[in-house]
Design a protein around this motif. Structure first.
Motif, PDB file in Angstrom:
ATOM      1  N   HIS A  13       2.402 -12.827  -8.153  1.00  0.00           N
ATOM      2  CA  HIS A  13       3.341 -13.898  -8.443  1.00  0.00           C
ATOM      3  C   HIS A  13       3.901 -14.461  -7.143  1.00  0.00           C
ATOM      4  CE1 HIS A  13       3.394 -12.003 -12.483  1.00  0.00           C
ATOM      5  NE2 HIS A  13       3.497 -13.270 -12.859  1.00  0.00           N
ATOM      6  N   LYS A  14       4.329 -15.702  -7.224  1.00  0.00           N
ATOM      7  CA  LYS A  14       4.901 -16.366  -6.055  1.00  0.00           C
ATOM      8  C   LYS A  14       6.231 -15.716  -5.677  1.00  0.00           C
ATOM      9  CE  LYS A  14       6.310 -20.541  -6.758  1.00  0.00           C
ATOM     10  NZ  LYS A  14       6.399 -21.985  -6.990  1.00  0.00           N
ATOM     11  N   ILE A  15       6.441 -15.548  -4.381  1.00  0.00           N
ATOM     12  CA  ILE A  15       7.707 -14.994  -3.884  1.00  0.00           C
ATOM     13  C   ILE A  15       8.581 -16.167  -3.440  1.00  0.00           C
ATOM     14  CG2 ILE A  15       8.804 -13.527  -2.158  1.00  0.00           C
ATOM     15  CD1 ILE A  15       6.159 -11.957  -1.996  1.00  0.00           C
ATOM     16  N   GLU A  16       9.695 -16.339  -4.110  1.00  0.00           N
ATOM     17  CA  GLU A  16      10.626 -17.408  -3.757  1.00  0.00           C
ATOM     18  C   GLU A  16      11.379 -17.016  -2.486  1.00  0.00           C
ATOM     19  OE1 GLU A  16      10.701 -20.201  -5.473  1.00  0.00           O
ATOM     20  OE2 GLU A  16       9.466 -19.500  -7.138  1.00  0.00           O
ATOM     21  N   GLU A  17      11.855 -18.008  -1.758  1.00  0.00           N
ATOM     22  CA  GLU A  17      12.562 -17.723  -0.503  1.00  0.00           C
ATOM     23  C   GLU A  17      13.816 -16.896  -0.724  1.00  0.00           C
ATOM     24  OE1 GLU A  17      13.191 -20.657   2.442  1.00  0.00           O
ATOM     25  OE2 GLU A  17      11.270 -21.619   2.079  1.00  0.00           O
ATOM     26  N   LYS A  18      14.462 -17.058  -1.884  1.00  0.00           N
ATOM     27  CA  LYS A  18      15.709 -16.328  -2.142  1.00  0.00           C
ATOM     28  C   LYS A  18      15.457 -14.884  -2.586  1.00  0.00           C
ATOM     29  CE  LYS A  18      16.166 -18.209  -6.825  1.00  0.00           C
ATOM     30  NZ  LYS A  18      15.055 -19.130  -6.833  1.00  0.00           N
ATOM     31  N   GLU A  19      14.199 -14.553  -2.935  1.00  0.00           N
ATOM     32  CA  GLU A  19      13.881 -13.194  -3.354  1.00  0.00           C
ATOM     33  C   GLU A  19      13.653 -12.295  -2.148  1.00  0.00           C
ATOM     34  OE1 GLU A  19      11.547 -13.169  -7.419  1.00  0.00           O
ATOM     35  OE2 GLU A  19      10.545 -14.468  -5.984  1.00  0.00           O
ATOM     36  N   SER A  21      11.709  -9.701   0.026  1.00  0.00           N
ATOM     37  CA  SER A  21      10.297  -9.363   0.175  1.00  0.00           C
ATOM     38  C   SER A  21      10.110  -8.465   1.388  1.00  0.00           C
ATOM     39  CB  SER A  21       9.459 -10.636   0.321  1.00  0.00           C
ATOM     40  OG  SER A  21       9.828 -11.333   1.485  1.00  0.00           O
ATOM     41  N   VAL A  22       8.967  -7.791   1.410  1.00  0.00           N
ATOM     42  CA  VAL A  22       8.633  -6.895   2.516  1.00  0.00           C
ATOM     43  C   VAL A  22       7.213  -7.179   2.976  1.00  0.00           C
ATOM     44  CG1 VAL A  22      10.201  -5.037   1.829  1.00  0.00           C
ATOM     45  CG2 VAL A  22       7.902  -5.083   0.906  1.00  0.00           C
ATOM     46  N   ASN A  23       6.938  -6.896   4.240  1.00  0.00           N
ATOM     47  CA  ASN A  23       5.581  -7.019   4.762  1.00  0.00           C
ATOM     48  C   ASN A  23       4.801  -5.764   4.406  1.00  0.00           C
ATOM     49  OD1 ASN A  23       5.910  -9.529   5.980  1.00  0.00           O
ATOM     50  ND2 ASN A  23       6.813  -8.614   7.789  1.00  0.00           N
ATOM     51  N   VAL A  24       3.515  -5.963   4.105  1.00  0.00           N
ATOM     52  CA  VAL A  24       2.636  -4.842   3.785  1.00  0.00           C
ATOM     53  C   VAL A  24       1.505  -4.886   4.815  1.00  0.00           C
ATOM     54  CG1 VAL A  24       1.252  -3.759   1.975  1.00  0.00           C
ATOM     55  CG2 VAL A  24       3.210  -5.179   1.350  1.00  0.00           C
ATOM     56  N   PRO A  25       1.687  -4.201   5.954  1.00  0.00           N
ATOM     57  CA  PRO A  25       0.744  -4.336   7.068  1.00  0.00           C
ATOM     58  C   PRO A  25      -0.670  -3.843   6.782  1.00  0.00           C
ATOM     59  CG  PRO A  25       2.405  -2.665   7.537  1.00  0.00           C
ATOM     60  CD  PRO A  25       2.794  -3.319   6.258  1.00  0.00           C
ATOM     61  N   HIS A  26      -0.858  -2.915   5.828  1.00  0.00           N
ATOM     62  CA  HIS A  26      -2.193  -2.390   5.561  1.00  0.00           C
ATOM     63  C   HIS A  26      -3.026  -3.284   4.636  1.00  0.00           C
ATOM     64  CE1 HIS A  26       0.350  -0.699   2.356  1.00  0.00           C
ATOM     65  NE2 HIS A  26      -0.726  -0.773   1.598  1.00  0.00           N
ATOM     66  N   LEU A  27      -2.469  -4.409   4.180  1.00  0.00           N
ATOM     67  CA  LEU A  27      -3.216  -5.347   3.347  1.00  0.00           C
ATOM     68  C   LEU A  27      -3.255  -6.711   4.021  1.00  0.00           C
ATOM     69  CD1 LEU A  27      -1.732  -4.429  -0.143  1.00  0.00           C
ATOM     70  CD2 LEU A  27      -4.021  -3.905   0.681  1.00  0.00           C
ATOM     71  N   HIS A  33       6.958  -8.429  -3.179  1.00  0.00           N
ATOM     72  CA  HIS A  33       8.339  -8.334  -3.642  1.00  0.00           C
ATOM     73  C   HIS A  33       8.841  -6.934  -3.291  1.00  0.00           C
ATOM     74  CE1 HIS A  33       6.949 -11.453  -6.630  1.00  0.00           C
ATOM     75  NE2 HIS A  33       8.073 -11.995  -6.211  1.00  0.00           N
ATOM     76  N   LEU A  34      10.066  -6.823  -2.938  1.00  0.00           N
ATOM     77  CA  LEU A  34      10.651  -5.523  -2.613  1.00  0.00           C
ATOM     78  C   LEU A  34      10.520  -4.579  -3.811  1.00  0.00           C
ATOM     79  CD1 LEU A  34      12.171  -3.765  -0.616  1.00  0.00           C
ATOM     80  CD2 LEU A  34      14.300  -4.731  -1.492  1.00  0.00           C
ATOM     81  N   ALA A  35      10.787  -5.066  -5.010  1.00  0.00           N
ATOM     82  CA  ALA A  35      10.707  -4.228  -6.214  1.00  0.00           C
ATOM     83  C   ALA A  35       9.282  -3.744  -6.463  1.00  0.00           C
ATOM     84  CB  ALA A  35      11.219  -5.002  -7.422  1.00  0.00           C
ATOM     85  N   CYS A  36       8.292  -4.600  -6.263  1.00  0.00           N
ATOM     86  CA  CYS A  36       6.889  -4.210  -6.470  1.00  0.00           C
ATOM     87  C   CYS A  36       6.485  -3.137  -5.466  1.00  0.00           C
ATOM     88  CB  CYS A  36       5.964  -5.413  -6.327  1.00  0.00           C
ATOM     89  SG  CYS A  36       6.171  -6.652  -7.612  1.00  0.00           S
TER      90      CYS A  36
END
Length: 47
Positions: A13-19, A21-27, A33-36
């Motif tokens: 899903h699209k990550i909105e600017e207000k949500e 989020s975290v970087n996932v360096p291995h992908l 999303h932080l929750a995901c």
């Protein structure tokens, strides 16, 4: 003004600017999303 649109690598899903989020360096293109990311980490640790 250009909006920076990112797609969550876990739920696609699209990550909105207000949500949060975290970087996932291995992908490639890894942003999630932080929750995901937290759900995946919990699943990975429990197995």
């Amino acid at each position: 003004m250009m909006l920076n649109v990112a797609i969550c690598v876990y739920c696609s899903h699209k990550i909105e600017e207000k949500e949060k989020s975290v970087n996932v360096p291995h992908l490639p293109g890894g942003v999630a999303h932080l929750a995901c990311a937290q759900k995946v980490m919990i699943r990975t640790k429990s197995s």
